[in-house]
Scaffold this motif. Structure first.
Motif, PDB file in Angstrom:
ATOM      1  N   HIS A  94      -3.547 -10.758   8.683  1.00  9.85           N
ATOM      2  CA  HIS A  94      -3.708  -9.434   8.190  1.00  9.85           C
ATOM      3  C   HIS A  94      -2.664  -8.525   8.559  1.00  9.85           C
ATOM      4  N   LYS A  95      -1.418  -8.999   9.305  1.00  2.68           N
ATOM      5  CA  LYS A  95      -0.717  -8.154   9.822  1.00  2.68           C
ATOM      6  C   LYS A  95       0.104  -7.412   8.702  1.00  2.68           C
ATOM      7  N   ARG A  96       0.493  -6.246   8.970  1.00  5.33           N
ATOM      8  CA  ARG A  96       1.504  -5.461   8.009  1.00  5.33           C
ATOM      9  C   ARG A  96       2.792  -5.093   8.603  1.00  5.33           C
ATOM     10  N   SER A  97       3.593  -5.134   7.439  1.00  9.46           N
ATOM     11  CA  SER A  97       5.032  -4.609   7.852  1.00  9.46           C
ATOM     12  C   SER A  97       5.103  -3.327   8.801  1.00  9.46           C
TER      13      SER A  97
ATOM     14  N   ASN B 227       3.568   0.275   3.443  1.00 11.91           N
ATOM     15  CA  ASN B 227       3.764  -0.973   4.232  1.00 11.91           C
ATOM     16  C   ASN B 227       3.138  -1.973   3.064  1.00 11.91           C
ATOM     17  N   TRP B 228       3.342  -3.358   3.771  1.00  7.24           N
ATOM     18  CA  TRP B 228       2.649  -4.521   2.930  1.00  7.24           C
ATOM     19  C   TRP B 228       2.533  -5.578   3.898  1.00  7.24           C
TER      20      TRP B 228
ATOM     21  N   LEU C 116      18.287  -3.402   3.903  1.00  8.28           N
ATOM     22  CA  LEU C 116      18.563  -3.382   5.132  1.00  8.28           C
ATOM     23  C   LEU C 116      17.255  -3.390   6.165  1.00  8.28           C
ATOM     24  N   PHE C 117      16.083  -2.949   5.552  1.00  8.77           N
ATOM     25  CA  PHE C 117      14.999  -2.438   6.426  1.00  8.77           C
ATOM     26  C   PHE C 117      14.446  -4.251   6.872  1.00  8.77           C
ATOM     27  N   GLU C 118      14.021  -4.194   8.095  1.00  6.38           N
ATOM     28  CA  GLU C 118      13.301  -5.126   8.932  1.00  6.38           C
ATOM     29  C   GLU C 118      11.795  -4.789   8.965  1.00  6.38           C
ATOM     30  N   PRO C 119      11.037  -5.554   8.087  1.00  5.08           N
ATOM     31  CA  PRO C 119       9.666  -5.408   8.195  1.00  5.08           C
ATOM     32  C   PRO C 119       9.045  -5.584   9.376  1.00  5.08           C
ATOM     33  N   ASN C 120       9.395  -6.724   9.944  1.00  6.44           N
ATOM     34  CA  ASN C 120       8.594  -7.746  11.066  1.00  6.44           C
ATOM     35  C   ASN C 120       8.742  -6.651  12.487  1.00  6.44           C
ATOM     36  N   HIS C 121       7.765  -6.906  13.005  1.00  2.00           N
ATOM     37  CA  HIS C 121       7.558  -5.967  14.255  1.00  2.00           C
ATOM     38  C   HIS C 121       6.713  -6.707  15.222  1.00  2.00           C
ATOM     39  N   ASN C 122       6.645  -6.420  16.479  1.00  3.00           N
ATOM     40  CA  ASN C 122       5.744  -7.146  17.754  1.00  3.00           C
ATOM     41  C   ASN C 122       4.814  -6.274  18.386  1.00  3.00           C
ATOM     42  N   SER C 123       4.309  -5.242  17.205  1.00 10.15           N
ATOM     43  CA  SER C 123       3.403  -4.301  17.935  1.00 10.15           C
ATOM     44  C   SER C 123       2.166  -5.134  18.188  1.00 10.15           C
ATOM     45  N   PRO C 124       1.446  -4.715  19.146  1.00 10.27           N
ATOM     46  CA  PRO C 124       0.255  -5.673  19.478  1.00 10.27           C
ATOM     47  C   PRO C 124      -1.024  -5.469  18.498  1.00 10.27           C
ATOM     48  N   LYS C 125      -1.734  -6.492  18.360  1.00  9.54           N
ATOM     49  CA  LYS C 125      -2.934  -6.460  17.428  1.00  9.54           C
ATOM     50  C   LYS C 125      -3.747  -5.287  18.051  1.00  9.54           C
ATOM     51  N   GLY C 126      -4.214  -4.457  17.041  1.00 12.11           N
ATOM     52  CA  GLY C 126      -5.137  -3.161  16.964  1.00 12.11           C
ATOM     53  C   GLY C 126      -4.494  -2.189  17.391  1.00 12.11           C
ATOM     54  N   HIS C 127      -2.895  -2.029  17.593  1.00 10.99           N
ATOM     55  CA  HIS C 127      -2.144  -0.891  17.559  1.00 10.99           C
ATOM     56  C   HIS C 127      -1.500  -0.748  16.453  1.00 10.99           C
TER      57      HIS C 127
ATOM     58  N   GLU D 262       0.897  -1.313  -0.009  1.00  8.65           N
ATOM     59  CA  GLU D 262       0.010   0.055   0.097  1.00  8.65           C
ATOM     60  C   GLU D 262       0.889   1.230  -0.051  1.00  8.65           C
ATOM     61  N   LEU D 263       0.794   1.948  -1.129  1.00 10.46           N
ATOM     62  CA  LEU D 263       1.709   3.055  -1.268  1.00 10.46           C
ATOM     63  C   LEU D 263       0.994   4.534  -1.361  1.00 10.46           C
ATOM     64  N   PHE D 264       1.050   5.238  -0.517  1.00 11.16           N
ATOM     65  CA  PHE D 264       0.369   6.696  -0.448  1.00 11.16           C
ATOM     66  C   PHE D 264       1.407   7.691  -0.959  1.00 11.16           C
ATOM     67  N   VAL D 265       1.198   8.456  -1.976  1.00 10.41           N
ATOM     68  CA  VAL D 265       2.036   9.642  -2.000  1.00 10.41           C
ATOM     69  C   VAL D 265       1.382  10.925  -1.893  1.00 10.41           C
TER      70      VAL D 265
END
Length: 133
Positions: A50-53, A39-40, A93-104, A24-27
């Protein structure tokens, strides 16, 4: 390359070529700077299909945009390759993964391009190939 400047359209087309297909790209268009958010989907968490990067905010500052718009035909192809290489390096070099809780919201990473960014694109990053003429 036929154009005498690198503008929002050319930068966006370059990004689209390098980003995953389902990004999803917004310019945000304005005359002074280039601002894109993207993000993707990432599929590493079976509990969150449905987790996004992480979200990337790419900002090309006004002075850099002015430089890109005024480079002239002879240098446009090389500068566009430098910009493409910079994006490739950042994505590598980008690490797309994260541990942000669902809904955040996803964490945000900012990439800022100033007039000096081309120096960074010249430094080789292992695993990233620079396109040649």
């Amino acid at each position: 390359m036929e154009c005498s400047m690198i503008d929002h359209r050319i930068i966006t087309e370059t990004l689209i070529e390098l980003l995953p297909d389902d990004t999803e790209l917004f310019v945000q268009e304005n005359d002074y700077q280039y601002l894109a958010t993207f993000n993707w989907p990432i599929t590493n968490d079976p509990n969150r299909p449905h987790k996004r990067s992480k979200t990337v905010i790419l900002k090309i500052h006004q002075m850099a945009m002015d430089d890109l718009k005024n480079i002239g035909n002879k240098r446009a192809a090389k500068i566009l390759i430098d910009l493409e290489t910079y994006f490739k390096n950042q994505l590598h070099l980008f690490e797309p993964n994260h541990n942000s809780p669902k809904g955040h919201p996803e964490p945000v990473e900012k990439w800022e391009v100033t007039s000096l960014h081309f120096l960074n694109s010249q430094k080789p990053v292992k695993g990233v190939k620079r396109r040649m003429f």
